[in-house]
Design a protein around this motif. Structure first.
Motif, mmCIF file in Angstrom:
data_model
loop_
_atom_site.group_PDB
_atom_site.id
_atom_site.type_symbol
_atom_site.label_atom_id
_atom_site.label_comp_id
_atom_site.label_asym_id
_atom_site.label_seq_id
_atom_site.Cartn_x
_atom_site.Cartn_y
_atom_site.Cartn_z
ATOM 1 N N TRP A 49 41.123 52.878 74.789
ATOM 2 C CA TRP A 49 42.518 52.095 73.962
ATOM 3 C C TRP A 49 43.122 52.442 73.258
ATOM 4 O O TRP A 49 42.149 52.992 72.569
ATOM 5 C CB TRP A 49 42.176 50.517 73.890
ATOM 6 C CG TRP A 49 41.316 49.707 74.033
ATOM 7 C CD1 TRP A 49 39.978 49.290 75.232
ATOM 8 C CD2 TRP A 49 40.690 50.237 72.451
ATOM 9 N NE1 TRP A 49 39.377 48.961 74.058
ATOM 10 C CE2 TRP A 49 39.405 49.105 73.033
ATOM 11 C CE3 TRP A 49 40.676 50.642 71.430
ATOM 12 C CZ2 TRP A 49 38.203 49.044 71.744
ATOM 13 C CZ3 TRP A 49 39.993 50.179 70.067
ATOM 14 C CH2 TRP A 49 38.109 49.619 70.244
ATOM 15 N N ALA B 219 44.232 43.670 72.828
ATOM 16 C CA ALA B 219 44.991 43.087 73.000
ATOM 17 C C ALA B 219 45.405 41.387 72.558
ATOM 18 O O ALA B 219 46.416 41.055 72.225
ATOM 19 C CB ALA B 219 46.083 43.206 74.637
ATOM 20 N N PHE C 250 46.585 52.264 69.882
ATOM 21 C CA PHE C 250 48.007 51.284 69.543
ATOM 22 C C PHE C 250 48.169 52.204 69.684
ATOM 23 O O PHE C 250 48.061 53.297 68.625
ATOM 24 C CB PHE C 250 47.151 50.306 68.883
ATOM 25 C CG PHE C 250 46.275 49.351 68.497
ATOM 26 C CD1 PHE C 250 45.818 48.096 69.610
ATOM 27 C CD2 PHE C 250 44.175 50.049 68.126
ATOM 28 C CE1 PHE C 250 44.911 47.873 69.280
ATOM 29 C CE2 PHE C 250 43.897 49.252 68.453
ATOM 30 C CZ PHE C 250 43.518 48.055 69.401
ATOM 31 N N VAL D 12 49.518 48.554 73.535
ATOM 32 C CA VAL D 12 48.050 48.485 73.580
ATOM 33 C C VAL D 12 47.682 49.245 74.725
ATOM 34 O O VAL D 12 48.806 49.186 75.970
ATOM 35 C CB VAL D 12 47.308 46.930 73.765
ATOM 36 C CG1 VAL D 12 45.736 47.207 73.509
ATOM 37 C CG2 VAL D 12 47.590 46.449 72.558
#
Length: 193
Positions: A49, A121, A51, A98
């Motif tokens: 992931w 998240a 951001f 996210v």
């Protein structure tokens, strides 16, 4: 059994995005939020992931592009809907995207990596709330559109986990109904039928 943390988690609520205002988190508070967001279960230490911060004038530019996309897909928008799309990312002072980032691994399934992103998240939401800010996690129609994801800065193989809108909220936040535990909890009784 009472503690400040249990009380905090037991009463957490999502504030309506259209009721958020400034101020939003400072740069150092954003760094704290993202540091906490990255402290989640992550099998294989893949960090599957990332951001994206939407703040300042970038939020307005995203709105203009979403209006254009919505009109390409649906035709001319009525003024209310046009305004809604125009302000999608500018209602709160900060939106943290996210994003699920593909990280192939022979032993770790994609769904597990996506869940790690969901945990990241949720940590964004909790950290923002713990710092005294209101937060609301959404995805919305543009998350399912390849062009929408491109507009929002995602690569073609990335997917939206959520957009967390963060700001200040004045007044009481409505308590929505929560599930009754008797409807969602059971003791194991053997294989499912």
């Amino acid at each position: 059994m009472s503690s400040d943390i249990i009380d905090f988690l037991s009463t957490r609520k999502s504030a309506p995005i259209n009721e958020m205002m400034g101020p939003g988190p400072s740069d150092s508070e954003i760094e704290t939020i993202l540091h906490i967001a990255s402290r989640v279960p992550d099998h294989g230490k893949l960090a599957p992931w990332r951001f994206i911060l939407y703040r300042g004038d970038a939020r307005v530019e995203v709105g203009k592009k979403l209006v254009e996309l919505a009109e390409q897909l649906e035709g001319p928008l009525q003024e209310g809907r046009r305004q809604q799309e125009l302000t999608r990312f500018s209602r709160a002072p900060l939106v943290i995207g996210v994003v699920s980032v593909p990280k192939p691994h022979p032993k770790i399934p994609d769904w597990e990596k996506f869940l790690s992103g969901g945990a990241a998240a949720m940590n964004v939401v909790l950290a923002a709330n713990a710092l005294g800010y209101a937060a609301n996690w959404i995805s919305n129609w543009y998350s399912d559109q390849p062009e929408g994801r491109r507009i929002l800065g995602l690569k073609s193989d990335e997917r939206v986990i959520g957009f967390i809108h963060i700001g200040t909220h004045q007044g009481e936040i409505f308590e929505r109904p929560r599930p009754d535990l008797s409807d969602i909890v059971s003791d194991y009784s053997g294989p499912a039928e």
